[in-house]
Design an enzyme around this catalytic site. Structure first.
Site, PDB file in Angstrom:
ATOM      1  N   LYS A 104       0.864  -1.194   0.000  1.00 12.56           N
ATOM      2  CA  LYS A 104       0.000   0.000   0.000  1.00 12.56           C
ATOM      3  C   LYS A 104       0.893   1.234   0.000  1.00 12.56           C
ATOM      4  O   LYS A 104       2.038   1.173   0.463  1.00 12.56           O
ATOM      5  CB  LYS A 104      -0.873   0.023   1.259  1.00 12.56           C
ATOM      6  CG  LYS A 104      -2.112   0.879   1.121  1.00 12.56           C
ATOM      7  CD  LYS A 104      -3.239   0.112   0.459  1.00 12.56           C
ATOM      8  CE  LYS A 104      -4.445   0.974   0.178  1.00 12.56           C
ATOM      9  NZ  LYS A 104      -5.603   0.160  -0.236  1.00 12.56           N
ATOM     10  N   ASP A 135      -7.021   4.367  -4.476  1.00 11.18           N
ATOM     11  CA  ASP A 135      -7.673   4.237  -3.165  1.00 11.18           C
ATOM     12  C   ASP A 135      -8.277   5.625  -2.917  1.00 11.18           C
ATOM     13  O   ASP A 135      -8.530   6.358  -3.892  1.00 11.18           O
ATOM     14  CB  ASP A 135      -6.658   3.823  -2.079  1.00 11.18           C
ATOM     15  CG  ASP A 135      -7.326   3.374  -0.777  1.00 11.18           C
ATOM     16  OD1 ASP A 135      -7.784   2.228  -0.702  1.00 11.18           O
ATOM     17  OD2 ASP A 135      -7.421   4.184   0.175  1.00 11.18           O
TER      18      ASP A 135
HETATM   19  P1  NDP Z   1     -12.916   7.943  -2.860  1.00 17.38           P
HETATM   20  O1  NDP Z   1     -11.821   8.926  -2.679  1.00 17.38           O
HETATM   21  O2  NDP Z   1     -13.491   7.735  -4.201  1.00 17.38           O
HETATM   22  O3  NDP Z   1     -14.132   8.291  -1.870  1.00 17.38           O
HETATM   23  C1  NDP Z   1     -13.938   8.367  -0.499  1.00 17.38           C
HETATM   24  C2  NDP Z   1     -15.255   8.760   0.156  1.00 17.38           C
HETATM   25  O4  NDP Z   1     -15.134   8.616   1.565  1.00 17.38           O
HETATM   26  C3  NDP Z   1     -15.612  10.219  -0.080  1.00 17.38           C
HETATM   27  O5  NDP Z   1     -17.004  10.367  -0.057  1.00 17.38           O
HETATM   28  C4  NDP Z   1     -14.952  10.910   1.110  1.00 17.38           C
HETATM   29  O6  NDP Z   1     -15.496  12.179   1.436  1.00 17.38           O
HETATM   30  C5  NDP Z   1     -15.212   9.910   2.206  1.00 17.38           C
HETATM   31  N1  NDP Z   1     -14.150  10.016   3.215  1.00 17.38           N
HETATM   32  C6  NDP Z   1     -12.831   9.832   3.023  1.00 17.38           C
HETATM   33  N2  NDP Z   1     -12.138  10.050   4.141  1.00 17.38           N
HETATM   34  C7  NDP Z   1     -13.049  10.409   5.062  1.00 17.38           C
HETATM   35  C8  NDP Z   1     -12.965  10.759   6.405  1.00 17.38           C
HETATM   36  N3  NDP Z   1     -11.777  10.797   7.054  1.00 17.38           N
HETATM   37  N4  NDP Z   1     -14.128  11.055   7.050  1.00 17.38           N
HETATM   38  C9  NDP Z   1     -15.324  11.008   6.390  1.00 17.38           C
HETATM   39  N5  NDP Z   1     -15.474  10.683   5.105  1.00 17.38           N
HETATM   40  C10 NDP Z   1     -14.356  10.391   4.458  1.00 17.38           C
HETATM   41  O7  NDP Z   1     -12.353   6.573  -2.254  1.00 17.38           O
HETATM   42  P2  NDP Z   1     -12.870   5.080  -2.483  1.00 17.38           P
HETATM   43  O8  NDP Z   1     -14.333   5.057  -2.679  1.00 17.38           O
HETATM   44  O9  NDP Z   1     -11.989   4.473  -3.486  1.00 17.38           O
HETATM   45  O10 NDP Z   1     -12.489   4.432  -1.086  1.00 17.38           O
HETATM   46  C11 NDP Z   1     -13.418   4.344   0.003  1.00 17.38           C
HETATM   47  C12 NDP Z   1     -12.975   3.250   0.951  1.00 17.38           C
HETATM   48  O11 NDP Z   1     -12.959   1.994   0.251  1.00 17.38           O
HETATM   49  C13 NDP Z   1     -11.577   3.401   1.544  1.00 17.38           C
HETATM   50  O12 NDP Z   1     -11.572   2.847   2.848  1.00 17.38           O
HETATM   51  C14 NDP Z   1     -10.717   2.535   0.634  1.00 17.38           C
HETATM   52  O13 NDP Z   1      -9.549   2.097   1.274  1.00 17.38           O
HETATM   53  C15 NDP Z   1     -11.676   1.381   0.379  1.00 17.38           C
HETATM   54  N6  NDP Z   1     -11.418   0.566  -0.802  1.00 17.38           N
HETATM   55  C16 NDP Z   1     -11.313   1.116  -2.045  1.00 17.38           C
HETATM   56  C17 NDP Z   1     -11.119   0.314  -3.150  1.00 17.38           C
HETATM   57  C18 NDP Z   1     -11.075   0.856  -4.534  1.00 17.38           C
HETATM   58  O14 NDP Z   1     -11.008   0.058  -5.468  1.00 17.38           O
HETATM   59  N7  NDP Z   1     -11.159   2.159  -4.744  1.00 17.38           N
HETATM   60  C19 NDP Z   1     -10.957  -1.141  -3.006  1.00 17.38           C
HETATM   61  C20 NDP Z   1     -11.160  -1.625  -1.658  1.00 17.38           C
HETATM   62  C21 NDP Z   1     -11.363  -0.787  -0.614  1.00 17.38           C
HETATM   63  P3  NDP Z   1     -14.653  13.513   1.115  1.00 17.38           P
HETATM   64  O15 NDP Z   1     -14.729  13.665  -0.374  1.00 17.38           O
HETATM   65  O16 NDP Z   1     -15.335  14.600   1.871  1.00 17.38           O
HETATM   66  O17 NDP Z   1     -13.261  13.271   1.602  1.00 17.38           O
HETATM   67  O1  2IT Z   2      -8.015  -1.462  -0.730  1.00 14.94           O
HETATM   68  C1  2IT Z   2      -7.954  -1.946  -1.879  1.00 14.94           C
HETATM   69  O2  2IT Z   2      -8.067  -3.154  -2.071  1.00 14.94           O
HETATM   70  C2  2IT Z   2      -7.738  -1.029  -3.006  1.00 14.94           C
HETATM   71  N1  2IT Z   2      -7.666   0.171  -2.796  1.00 14.94           N
HETATM   72  C3  2IT Z   2      -7.575  -1.583  -4.394  1.00 14.94           C
HETATM   73  C4  2IT Z   2      -6.169  -2.065  -4.629  1.00 14.94           C
HETATM   74  C5  2IT Z   2      -5.860  -2.486  -6.041  1.00 14.94           C
HETATM   75  O3  2IT Z   2      -4.682  -2.827  -6.253  1.00 14.94           O
HETATM   76  O4  2IT Z   2      -6.728  -2.483  -6.922  1.00 14.94           O
END
Ligand code: NDP
Ligand code: 2IT
Length: 448
Positions: free
Chosen positions: A125, A165
């Site tokens: 990561k 992420d």
């Molecule tokens: P994005 O940046 O697309 O969206 C993040 C969302 O979460 C936004 O709405 C953001 O609001 C909110 N957020 C982030 N940090 C905070 C915080 N500290 N407090 C409150 N709200 C918060 O990210 P993703 O959708 O990609 O990721 C969301 C989660 O999913 C994370 O935990 C990530 O690790 C996990 N994840 C993502 C994957 C992927 O493929 N993208 C795969 C597996 C897990 P704001 O815009 O106001 O910051």
């Molecule tokens: O938390 C996760 O699994 C991710 N942000 C996606 C990682 C990836 O390599 O697609």
């Protein structure tokens, strides 16, 4: 002292000051006990000491220039945690809260999640404390190019393959990919989540959210139920939240909440995703604008200092936390239980606190932990790597069908390990154990 307690004490002493990392390690160590204590080979091969210590941690300076011509400096990270079963694989997070503890917890969880997918990917990561909010495209590009200038020397299609992420989507991956290519003069699948014109996979954008809903459906099916007709509370409004909401809606559920770090919306009629996508994916705006545009919706401000109500205060059948770590605490869990929630699926990484998970399990709520529930994203990243190696591109349906099959495989492995080593339906133990068994076997086979 047992082997597990010895390792727990040593990690706690050595990494004191890394609360998120210790939280993630504690959860894994406390659930894999039945396996670790059944065979002395784990101790003889120092598997737990090795699996809790990254192969390497790279921390670097990221200088970039803002639109006013002022030089700015951020801190960059890449933690290459474990490559026993494949090249390091995991996302990059850009958020002001990023520090070594957060990157290490995410990299540690990635080891087990990636193992569960059944695909050949190790755990890693990275990210930076750079805050993308309010930055121009020019500033984002300047940062991403500088970040990649250092990162490029540590990664490669067969070494370490980063992806998105929080704060990293197609735009950032594009800028980073362009810079990698300039530095290395190779066209290879070194990043995933790429645009469709230069090696990205169809369905990668949707994969995490779709995969989450597929596995929640598997979990409900095993209990004689389904997503159809359910009311769902979702937190977040980013990549994971949007596509979880889309898939759940297409399966006949009604999603009534979404949020960002400023506040949340409640739309009892069911959220109109075209509006959310326009606000978030096109205009990069705030979720508050939804309530300005949709009459049936309410907006609630989040004040972190005042303990204001969250999306979890709304009555729902299913809760899908899709924002960030520790966003759902014991009080939230109790409120959801009081309102008769039947299932929880973790779209974000470690969104529920330890006490919240305990409360759900005690109340008999079906609970699918992040390592299993959100593995669809990294799984389709691994399919993107396969397509890049083959120099082929598969159709949306082909990737989506494989994703469904992978999520079913993860559910089955998790359920079987839960029944065999812990208790039926304890998917937290099941996911940790099933993920651990494969990585530990590969580590032992390869020697110290
Ligand atoms: P994005 O940046 O697309 O969206 C993040 C969302 O979460 C936004 O709405 C953001 O609001 C909110 N957020 C982030 N940090 C905070 C915080 N500290 N407090 C409150 N709200 C918060 O990210 P993703 O959708 O990609 O990721 C969301 C989660 O999913 C994370 O935990 C990530 O690790 C996990 N994840 C993502 C994957 C992927 O493929 N993208 C795969 C597996 C897990 P704001 O815009 O106001 O910051
Ligand atoms: O938390 C996760 O699994 C991710 N942000 C996606 C990682 C990836 O390599 O697609």
């Amino acid at each position: 002292m047992s082997y597990i307690e010895e390792v727990r004490a040593s990690v706690n002493a050595r990494d004191a000051g890394q609360p998120e990392f210790l939280q993630a390690v504690d959860e894994v160590l406390s659930t894999i006990r039945p396996v670790v204590e059944s065979d002395d080979a784990y101790r003889r091969n120092a598997v737990l000491e090795r699996i809790t210590e990254p192969d390497r941690q790279i921390i670097f300076r990221v200088p970039w220039m803002d639109d006013k011509g002022v030089m700015r400096v951020n801190r960059g990270f890449r933690v290459q945690f474990n490559n026993a079963i494949g090249p390091y694989k995991g996302g990059l997070r850009l958020h002001p809260s990023v520090n070594l503890s957060i990157i290490k917890f995410l990299g540690f969880e990635q080891i087990f999640k990636n193992s569960l997918t059944g695909l050949p990917i190790g755990g890693g990561k990275g990210g930076s404390d750079f805050d993308p909010k309010g930055k121009s495209d020019n500033e984002i590009r300047s940062f991403c190019q500088s970040f990649m200038t250092e990162l490029a020397r540590h990664i490669g299609a067969d070494t370490d393959v980063p992806a998105g992420d929080i704060g990293v989507g197609a735009r950032e991956i594009g800028f980073m990919y362009g810079q990698y290519k300039r530095l290395k003069n190779v066209y290879e699948g070194v990043l995933t989540g790429k645009g469709l014109t230069y090696g990205g996979s169809l369905a990668r954008t949707e994969a995490t959210g779709y995969g989450l809903v597929y596995i929640v459906e598997n979990m409900l099916e095993a209990a004689g139920d389904s997503v159809n007709g359910k009311t769902i509370a979702i937190s977040g409004s980013g990549n994971v939240a949007i596509y979880a909401a889309q898939k759940a809606t297409s399966l006949g559920a009604k999603v009534v909440t979404m949020s960002d770090s400023s506040g949340w919306i409640y739309d009892p009629k069911g959220i109109d995703l075209d509006v959310v996508r326009d606000i978030k994916e096109v205009k990069r705006g705030r979720i508050k604008e939804y309530a300005d545009r949709v009459k049936s919706a309410e907006y609630h401000v989040t004040d972190p200092d005042k303990n204001t109500p969250k999306v979890w205060s709304v009555k729902c059948d299913i809760a899908l936390p899709c924002a960030t770590q520790n966003e759902l605490d014991e009080n939230d869990a109790k409120l959801l239980i009081k309102n008769k929630v039947t299932a929880v699926g973790e779209g974000a990484n470690m969104p529920s606190t330890t006490a919240a998970i305990e409360a759900f399990q005690k109340a008999g709520v079906l609970f699918m932990p992040a390592k299993a529930a959100n593995a669809g994203g990294v799984a389709v990243s691994a399919l993107e790597m396969s397509q890049n190696s083959q120099r082929l591109a598969w159709t949306f349906n082909e990737v989506d069908e494989r994703l469904k099959g992978i999520m079913k495989g993860i559910f089955d492995k998790t359920a079987e390990a839960a029944a065999k080593y812990a208790k039926p339906g304890d998917y937290v133990s099941g996911a940790n154990i099933a993920g651990f068994l494969k990585v530990a076997a590969a580590m032992i086979a390869q020697g110290v």
